[in-house]
Design a protein around this motif. Structure first.
Motif, PDB file in Angstrom:
ATOM      1  N   ASN A  34       9.251  15.774 -39.241  1.00 44.23           N
ATOM      2  CA  ASN A  34       9.139  17.211 -39.000  1.00 44.23           C
ATOM      3  C   ASN A  34      10.070  18.044 -39.872  1.00 44.23           C
ATOM      4  N   LEU A  69       2.061  11.797 -35.511  1.00 45.98           N
ATOM      5  CA  LEU A  69       1.620  12.652 -36.625  1.00 45.98           C
ATOM      6  C   LEU A  69       0.300  13.296 -36.230  1.00 45.98           C
ATOM      7  N   SER A  70       0.047  14.465 -36.773  1.00 46.14           N
ATOM      8  CA  SER A  70      -1.149  15.203 -36.377  1.00 46.14           C
ATOM      9  C   SER A  70      -2.207  15.230 -37.473  1.00 46.14           C
ATOM     10  N   GLN A  98      -2.553  17.116 -41.303  1.00 41.42           N
ATOM     11  CA  GLN A  98      -1.202  17.197 -41.854  1.00 41.42           C
ATOM     12  C   GLN A  98      -1.231  16.552 -43.235  1.00 41.42           C
ATOM     13  N   GLU A 155       6.030  10.973 -44.076  1.00 42.45           N
ATOM     14  CA  GLU A 155       4.897  10.532 -43.261  1.00 42.45           C
ATOM     15  C   GLU A 155       4.480   9.098 -43.628  1.00 42.45           C
TER      16      GLU A 155
END
Lengths: 394, 394
Positions: A370, B144-145, B148, B154
């Motif tokens: 994030n 995690l979305s 994204q 990531e």
């Protein structure tokens, strides 16, 4: 233990050049120019027509002439045309060379054409709609500078001046080495006491941005194997980025191994969090620089940006743009260490504000996802809302 | 002619999805996640030791015990150990599972070990130096979305949860097509009336950032050849990015060709500078989106960012982070068009300031190289120093 400031100075003092190489233009994105680039001709290279319409001589306009017989039509890409009679005009397209004897271009919107005669529909100005030869750059002028990063725009400029092969800085050959017997590969299902490797893959991806494809290596916590593999890595690379194996643990063999392989220890342990056990050294004989990060993912990723990226920036002679952000939370940094805190930045009303992420200090890679970067908080200071603090972007 | 605002709305209304695909983790940098990602286990997956030292039971500490017989040594990567007698200790390394019957870790710095006995050198706290199972994320929690962008961090998270193949958004197949007989290749020496192609190469490089490798095509200004090649390009791509051929010139065949190929014109010409002749349309049958930019390099590059990148961002369902900068020069935009002015941005004291570049308005790619992006100045307004204006970054 040394301070972050001293550690960074020692790291930067070892910055190295790796030479240069010529590569094809389309492969040069994100690489660093190793030479100044000059205009090979004037730009524009000729008086360039900037509107579709007709070209005339301004004398005719000054004599209040409003109708012009069309002598010829010239497209962009035609050799230079000529206007034979100054009373007449030629049709001309954007991008074409201004024909001889012409000094004014009148756009189609301002004329009507009938039976080969162009007639003005409105008053027009002389000597316009021409982009003058050499008005952007003159032949021999510098258009790009050495040590500049090549982005998409620079690719366009290089193409314009005919640089089909570009002299760029060579990049270091890098090995990323993970240690730690608790690590298994991503595609494996870990046993209860194991975790998947992630550190090295984050660094691999981070280096892709720098156009570096590193070697990935995992070494078991066995001293003999480690010694042999680190020795090999030193032979074939300019930089080793290691993670794990530099704490005080019984199986943290790396410091001993570095000693055996004549990697001179420049420092071990820094007054900072995360990343206290950071080990940094250099194998002088082979000119190999060794960054040995602690094992936890957060710590490795942060220290990679704080030390390695700054070292690389200096090695490639790139400008190091230090950036600052505005703190939106008070922080009591009342300790003797430099702290790196994960933040999310927001640009609001032209200001860059840093929001502290709620971390538990555990080196949690998931919180890291994030974050846009870290703020650097020097020791023994208290920070108020609105204070400017140094920011290192991921 | 329509306004920039209307034009952008019409462009965004045609945003399209291209489906998704699974790709290997290390190829997924900069791609867009097409699914949410969940923790496959608790993180940490076990009570994880965070310091090298000894593990004990806090009862012993509460009973003021200061010496502990070492029962065993456990490394990271060993299955869970056990402390048999609550009076004793085990040596334990960072990253290891906390052994059964232990709830406290004392670091080497706080003990002395002699003859198999560890003795406290200072007062220590119980129940510390342990990173508790599930304290970062619990099994099944989202980490995690979808939608994204995957950056290096990531990649680390995906590795941690075992995503060795990542479901990402498919990217559009794009053809970049230049027209204009005045253009020659980069490696050629242009004749006096010719210039080298540069537009298409800048766009090629810009698309590399999006992980798209486009087809590059140059078409001569001959209507039949153009028709055939554009038809082919429509068959094999999702998007055409063209430059040149949409002005009012005699050889600007593209609008007619688009009509013949059933590319529906959504708009042609926008109240903006640069890029007034911008042509935008869609071939419904094949679902192909067509951006036809004017020929000059500056104009094409700017309009690519103002329209195409915003369209791509929406098509991939990425968050469009609008950004604003602080003007450091007054600008009189007293005209009926939207203007895009090249700026260099500087972050100073946490503020992003835009410095106008001195352009001659000619579409000079070399000036473009000094710019970080453009500011958008809406029509009929006057801008003062300190005003916030919309910024589109390159």
């Amino acid at each position: 233990m040394i301070s972050h400031h001293e550690a960074l100075e020692k790291v930067l003092a070892t910055a190295t050049h790796f030479g240069s190489e010529k590569i094809p233009l389309l492969e040069s994105l994100n690489r660093i120019l190793a030479e100044d680039i000059f205009a090979d001709r004037d730009f524009p290279p000729f008086d360039r027509v900037t509107k579709d319409g007709i070209a005339v001589n301004s004398q005719a306009l000054e004599n209040n002439k409003t109708s012009f017989k069309i002598e010829a039509v010239y497209a962009a890409g035609s050799p230079q045309g000529i206007l034979n009679s100054l009373e007449n005009c030629v049709e001309i397209m954007t991008g074409a060379m201004l024909p001889k004897n012409c000094d004014s271009v009148i756009m189609y919107e301002d004329i009507e054409i009938k039976n080969g005669i162009a007639t003005l529909q409105t008053e027009v100005k002389p000597r316009i709609n021409i982009h003058r030869k050499g008005s952007d750059r003159q032949s021999g002028e510098k258009v790009l500078s050495k040590n500049q990063r090549i982005s998409a725009k620079e690719i366009g400029v290089l193409a314009t001046v005919g640089t089909s092969k570009v002299l760029v800085k060579k990049l270091p050959k890098i090995a990323i080495i993970s240690t730690g017997d608790e690590l298994v590969n991503v595609e494996e299902t870990p046993l209860p006491h194991q975790i998947r490797t992630s550190n090295t893959l984050s660094l691999f991806a981070a280096l892709e941005k720098e156009k570096i494809t590193p070697t990935l290596l995992h070494i078991r916590d066995e001293k003999d194997i480690m010694l042999q593999q680190v020795e090999n890595a030193i032979k074939n690379h300019d930089v080793l980025l290691l993670s794990g194996g530099v704490s005080k643990g019984k199986f943290d063999y790396l410091p001993e191994i570095f000693e055996e392989l004549k990697v001179e220890k420049i420092f071990h342990r820094v007054l900072q969090r995360p990343g206290k056990p950071l080990w940094f050294g250099k194998q002088q004989e082979k000119n190999v620089t060794v960054f040995s990060f602690p094992g936890n993912p957060n710590s490795t990723f942060v220290n990679y940006h704080i030390y390695f990226i700054k070292w690389l920036t200096k090695s490639l002679e790139l400008e190091d743009r230090n950036s600052e952000v505005i703190l939106n939370t008070a922080v009591d940094a009342n300790s003797n260490i430099t702290r790196y805190l994960l933040v999310k930045t927001n640009a609001e009303n032209g200001e860059i504000k840093a929001e502290l992420l709620n971390e538990n200090g555990s080196g949690d890679l998931i919180s890291l996802a994030n974050a846009d970067g870290v703020i650097l908080l020097p020791p023994e200071k208290v920070f108020e809302v609105g204070d400017l603090v140094e920011f290192v972007s991921f």
